[in-house]
Design a protein around this motif. Structure first.
Motif, short mmCIF file in Angstrom:
data_model
loop_
_atom_site.label_atom_id
_atom_site.label_comp_id
_atom_site.label_asym_id
_atom_site.label_seq_id
_atom_site.Cartn_x
_atom_site.Cartn_y
_atom_site.Cartn_z
N VAL A 68 0.86 -1.18 0.00
CA VAL A 68 0.00 0.00 0.00
C VAL A 68 0.90 1.23 0.00
CG1 VAL A 68 -1.71 1.31 1.30
CG2 VAL A 68 -1.86 -1.18 1.22
N ASP A 69 0.68 2.12 -0.96
CA ASP A 69 1.46 3.36 -1.01
C ASP A 69 0.63 4.44 -1.69
OD1 ASP A 69 1.61 2.78 -3.74
OD2 ASP A 69 3.64 1.97 -3.59
N ARG A 70 1.23 5.58 -1.96
CA ARG A 70 0.49 6.70 -2.52
C ARG A 70 -0.11 6.39 -3.88
NH1 ARG A 70 1.48 11.43 0.42
NH2 ARG A 70 0.43 12.62 -1.23
N ALA A 71 0.52 5.48 -4.62
CA ALA A 71 0.01 5.14 -5.94
C ALA A 71 -1.39 4.52 -5.87
CB ALA A 71 0.97 4.18 -6.64
N ASP A 72 -1.77 4.00 -4.71
CA ASP A 72 -3.11 3.42 -4.56
C ASP A 72 -4.19 4.49 -4.49
OD1 ASP A 72 -2.61 0.60 -4.46
OD2 ASP A 72 -1.64 0.93 -2.53
N PHE A 73 -3.81 5.73 -4.27
CA PHE A 73 -4.80 6.78 -4.04
C PHE A 73 -4.48 7.98 -4.94
CE2 PHE A 73 -3.80 4.53 -0.03
CZ PHE A 73 -4.96 3.76 0.03
N PRO A 74 -4.74 7.84 -6.24
CA PRO A 74 -4.37 8.89 -7.18
C PRO A 74 -5.06 10.23 -6.93
CG PRO A 74 -5.74 7.21 -8.24
CD PRO A 74 -5.34 6.67 -6.90
N ALA A 75 -6.17 10.21 -6.21
CA ALA A 75 -6.87 11.46 -5.92
C ALA A 75 -6.28 12.20 -4.72
CB ALA A 75 -8.35 11.19 -5.68
N LEU A 76 -5.35 11.55 -4.01
CA LEU A 76 -4.74 12.20 -2.84
C LEU A 76 -3.91 13.39 -3.31
CD1 LEU A 76 -4.41 11.87 0.28
CD2 LEU A 76 -2.28 10.64 -0.22
N GLU A 77 -4.12 14.53 -2.68
CA GLU A 77 -3.42 15.74 -3.09
C GLU A 77 -1.92 15.60 -2.87
OE1 GLU A 77 -4.96 19.18 -1.19
OE2 GLU A 77 -7.01 18.89 -1.91
N ALA A 78 -1.15 16.14 -3.80
CA ALA A 78 0.30 16.13 -3.67
C ALA A 78 0.71 16.85 -2.40
CB ALA A 78 0.93 16.79 -4.89
N GLY A 79 1.59 16.23 -1.64
CA GLY A 79 2.05 16.84 -0.40
C GLY A 79 1.20 16.53 0.81
N ALA A 80 0.00 15.98 0.58
CA ALA A 80 -0.87 15.63 1.71
C ALA A 80 -0.31 14.39 2.41
CB ALA A 80 -2.29 15.35 1.23
N ARG A 81 -0.48 14.36 3.73
CA ARG A 81 -0.03 13.21 4.49
C ARG A 81 -0.86 11.98 4.13
NH1 ARG A 81 -0.88 12.48 11.00
NH2 ARG A 81 0.00 10.37 11.18
#
Length: 263
Positions: free
Chosen positions: A48-61
């Motif tokens: 599980v990493d940021r690539a799983d959540f493409p809608a997550l804003e850049a820089g957001a925790r």
């Protein structure tokens, strides 16, 4: 019956692969529909990493629980995860098949669970109050469906008993049976376990295969492991402690969470 078999072994010539083929052939011979997720062959991404959540804003925790919830609600999970969720909703029966590595499932299969069992789908559902603590442990999105494990182990069957050095196989599999499968609502059938897998001779394969065929033939009629339902009165809410006096005197451990047999 519609059956999803999630397979986790890297070698297509392995004992696991041969048993998988036996199970599929018998299920189809019985008239069941079968779909297979072959995680190694599909090069499944396990972490599980940021690539799983493409809608997550850049820089957001990245807080995986919150990100999973937001992505599921928005229909923004990745395509590979969406495809596996669709298979789970399609299937009446889920089979997880894997070799027992370091007393648990291979990392790629755990990663399948981590990514596919999204918040709002497999957990985080239902009312949380002083009467209910969510729809889980016998309830939930996947309630009414069945699940079981097909497992190979290198050790002897005697090693996986109450007095065996590895501990009881039911205890080793409890986190998967109870914590992964029963949690979102599956009725969990007793596992099929093949022991001494690494040393199995060709002459021993057919008896093992026939034992597996028999399990596949009896899937609809096999009684599930009798776990207690969370919201049926056996547990105090919200502490989730088993009510005193429901257990057999002196009973401890995972067996506390099994209902007593009815005479």
């Amino acid at each position: 019956m519609k059956v999803l078999l999630v397979f986790a072994h890297p070698e297509p010539r392995s004992l696991n692969a041969r048993l998988r083929d036996v199970a599929i052939a018998e299920l189809q011979a019985q008239g069941h529909e079968v779909r297979v997720s072959d995680l190694y062959a599909d090069e499944w991404k396990s972490e599980v990493d940021r690539a799983d959540f493409p809608a997550l804003e850049a820089g957001a925790r990245l807080i995986p629980v919150q990100a999973s919830k937001a992505a599921f609600e928005a229909g923004a999970l990745t395509d590979d995860v969406k495809a596996e969720i669709e298979k789970l909703l399609w299937a009446d029966m889920l089979i997880l098949q894997f070799p027992l590595w370091w007393f648990t499932m291979p990392a790629i299969l755990k990663g399948w669970v981590d990514r596919v069992f999204a918040y709002g789908f497999a957990y985080g559902v239902g009312e949380h109050s002083d009467k209910r603590w969510g729809d889980r442990y016998g309830e939930g999105t996947l309630a009414g469906k069945r699940a079981m494990l097909i497992v190979t182990a290198g050790g002897w069957e005697e090693h996986y008993t109450a007095r065996g050095i590895n501990g009881p196989i039911d205890d080793l599999l409890f986190p998967i049976h109870h914590g992964i499968l029963y949690y979102p609502g599956y009725d969990v059938l007793p596992p099929f376990v093949a022991y001494r897998a690494d040393g199995l001779k060709e002459a021993g394969f057919e008896p093992l295969a026939e034992r597996l065929r028999e399990r596949m033939r009896t899937l609809p009629s096999t009684s599930p492991i009798p776990y207690r339902r969370q919201n049926a009165g056996d547990y105090l809410i919200p502490t989730m402690q088993l009510r005193a006096g429901l257990e057999t005197p002196g009973e401890t451990g995972f067996s506390l969470h099994l209902r007593a047999p009815v005479d």
